[in-house]
Motif scaffolding. Sequence first.
Motif, PDB file in Angstrom:
ATOM      1  N   PRO A 165       6.699   8.574 -22.903  1.00 54.26           N
ATOM      2  CA  PRO A 165       7.005   9.877 -23.508  1.00 54.26           C
ATOM      3  C   PRO A 165       8.513  10.057 -23.664  1.00 54.26           C
ATOM      4  O   PRO A 165       9.304   9.512 -22.898  1.00 54.26           O
ATOM      5  N   GLY A 166       8.920  10.828 -24.681  1.00 49.96           N
ATOM      6  CA  GLY A 166      10.332  11.077 -24.914  1.00 49.96           C
ATOM      7  C   GLY A 166      10.791  12.356 -24.246  1.00 49.96           C
ATOM      8  O   GLY A 166       9.989  13.250 -23.952  1.00 49.96           O
ATOM      9  N   THR A 167      12.077  12.423 -23.968  1.00 52.25           N
ATOM     10  CA  THR A 167      12.654  13.648 -23.402  1.00 52.25           C
ATOM     11  C   THR A 167      12.893  14.644 -24.528  1.00 52.25           C
ATOM     12  O   THR A 167      13.518  14.322 -25.541  1.00 52.25           O
ATOM     13  N   ALA A 168      12.372  15.847 -24.379  1.00 49.99           N
ATOM     14  CA  ALA A 168      12.501  16.867 -25.410  1.00 49.99           C
ATOM     15  C   ALA A 168      13.933  17.398 -25.472  1.00 49.99           C
ATOM     16  O   ALA A 168      14.560  17.642 -24.440  1.00 49.99           O
ATOM     17  N   LEU A 169      14.433  17.567 -26.682  1.00 54.27           N
ATOM     18  CA  LEU A 169      15.774  18.089 -26.919  1.00 54.27           C
ATOM     19  C   LEU A 169      15.685  19.449 -27.589  1.00 54.27           C
ATOM     20  O   LEU A 169      14.829  19.686 -28.442  1.00 54.27           O
ATOM     21  N   LYS A 170      16.596  20.342 -27.207  1.00 57.51           N
ATOM     22  CA  LYS A 170      16.669  21.665 -27.819  1.00 57.51           C
ATOM     23  C   LYS A 170      18.129  22.036 -28.029  1.00 57.51           C
ATOM     24  O   LYS A 170      18.998  21.584 -27.289  1.00 57.51           O
ATOM     25  N   THR A 171      18.369  22.869 -29.029  1.00 58.05           N
ATOM     26  CA  THR A 171      19.707  23.436 -29.154  1.00 58.05           C
ATOM     27  C   THR A 171      19.937  24.407 -27.998  1.00 58.05           C
ATOM     28  O   THR A 171      19.015  25.088 -27.548  1.00 58.05           O
ATOM     29  N   ALA A 172      21.153  24.459 -27.518  1.00 49.57           N
ATOM     30  CA  ALA A 172      21.486  25.296 -26.366  1.00 49.57           C
ATOM     31  C   ALA A 172      21.388  26.772 -26.717  1.00 49.57           C
ATOM     32  O   ALA A 172      21.682  27.186 -27.845  1.00 49.57           O
ATOM     33  N   ARG A 173      20.990  27.561 -25.745  1.00 51.03           N
ATOM     34  CA  ARG A 173      20.932  29.012 -25.932  1.00 51.03           C
ATOM     35  C   ARG A 173      22.234  29.685 -25.536  1.00 51.03           C
ATOM     36  O   ARG A 173      22.366  30.907 -25.625  1.00 51.03           O
ATOM     37  N   THR A 174      23.208  28.922 -25.085  1.00 55.12           N
ATOM     38  CA  THR A 174      24.531  29.443 -24.789  1.00 55.12           C
ATOM     39  C   THR A 174      25.538  28.681 -25.643  1.00 55.12           C
ATOM     40  O   THR A 174      25.206  27.696 -26.302  1.00 55.12           O
ATOM     41  N   GLY A 175      26.782  29.141 -25.643  1.00 50.42           N
ATOM     42  CA  GLY A 175      27.819  28.437 -26.391  1.00 50.42           C
ATOM     43  C   GLY A 175      28.159  29.124 -27.700  1.00 50.42           C
ATOM     44  O   GLY A 175      28.098  30.360 -27.811  1.00 50.42           O
ATOM     45  N   PRO A 176      28.516  28.351 -28.723  1.00 49.43           N
ATOM     46  CA  PRO A 176      28.969  28.944 -29.988  1.00 49.43           C
ATOM     47  C   PRO A 176      27.899  29.831 -30.620  1.00 49.43           C
ATOM     48  O   PRO A 176      26.706  29.532 -30.549  1.00 49.43           O
ATOM     49  N   ALA A 177      28.345  30.901 -31.239  1.00 49.63           N
ATOM     50  CA  ALA A 177      27.439  31.833 -31.915  1.00 49.63           C
ATOM     51  C   ALA A 177      28.139  32.395 -33.138  1.00 49.63           C
ATOM     52  O   ALA A 177      29.356  32.284 -33.295  1.00 49.63           O
ATOM     53  N   GLY A 178      27.356  32.990 -34.013  1.00 47.70           N
ATOM     54  CA  GLY A 178      27.897  33.625 -35.211  1.00 47.70           C
ATOM     55  C   GLY A 178      27.712  35.124 -35.155  1.00 47.70           C
ATOM     56  O   GLY A 178      26.689  35.622 -34.642  1.00 47.70           O
TER      57      GLY A 178
END
Length: 412
Positions: free
Chosen positions: A80-93
């Motif tokens: 199985p692969g490790t799931a990747l997600k965009t971070a919920r913290t950090g740069p924002a608009g």
Amino acid sequence: MKSNLTPLGPKADKDTVRRSNLSLVLRAVRDEGEGEATRAGVAARVGLTRAAVSSLVEQLLESGFLTESGKTFSGQAGRPGTALKTARTGPAGLGVEINIDYVSVCVVDLAGTGRVRLTEHLDNRGTPPAEVLARAARIAARTLDSAREQELYPVGVALALPGLVSGGAVRQAPNLGWNQVPAEELFAAALTAEHPGHQALPVRSENEANLAALAELWFGGLERIRTFLYLTGEIGVGGAVVIDGELLRGAHGFAGEIGHVVVDAQGPRCRCGSRGCLEQYAGQAALLRAAGIDGAGGLAVTELEQRVRAGDERAVAAVAEAGRMLGRVLSGAVNLLDPDAVVLGGVYRNLMPWLAAPAGEELGRVVSGLWSPGGGRLRASSVAGDAARGAAALVMTDVLADPVAYARPAPA
């Protein structure tokens, strides 16, 4: 013979290639959705080797753009692969919509998710532009504070403004009474004054209908539709044209002003100076007046919707007439541009059950024969397609295009 070809630029170096590939990988993870992306899946999507993608993913993890969240199972042989997600913290608009009767401010994260929203209903007509922009900056400053509590740090601001917007200024906004207003400069100064000691954020501006159309494209579930007309019904009638996923801006950036297409040259005087413009028949004020409703803004629009649902004859007739006028103008635009769909937003979204038939009857006369009533090409906007969210997401396109430029330095 003179050539019009653009001269070739210098050959890309390793750093430029890596930055481009980081962007590819980050966008691939974002587009895949929550917890669905893996290194192997991203490699297959972007056409890079698994080893190259793993190296890029590690850099994005270290920089705080991605996170890992357990395992995914494809149903095929192999680990199985490790799931990747965009971070919920950090740069924002940060997106700021200034309309005739409200100001709405939105913060979105890397995934385009709206994380903070503040809206204040204000009558901005007749108020000096600097004061309106200062009001908006005060609301934006509170929104920034809420974003930082969630460990989001906005990296830029986009203003969504009604009227003709170009070069950082509102050239003309008839319903606000603005002419040649340096909106970006005034807002930036006001936001700095509200947040002394914080780093100044770059500010850009765009027509509000254009940004609502982009929000519809990015978040509205249009599936494979990439070419469409977008109309937003507010105090005025705004429009935008999206061709193959890109805004059609025109030679001077003013394309889409469909609300000022003349329906009847002998009609009522419009704020723009012409007579018989579409918004004099299908704009919010015209709808309320024809329905016999006093007042303006959200409460009056809600009353209109309630009367139409209750079958009030005058209200139903007012909406039907607006639908006919919309259909007449749209049929000309469809003949000219040949879009896949027309999307109606703003106050039109909730009125679609009563607008659709008369508008569709007019669109049925389009010469291609593709716009028969009930064919599904005329549709209501989604709740996700609003200008403030589109503005905030526009800021994030820069982050996604070059994440290295927005990476926070590691703590000492």
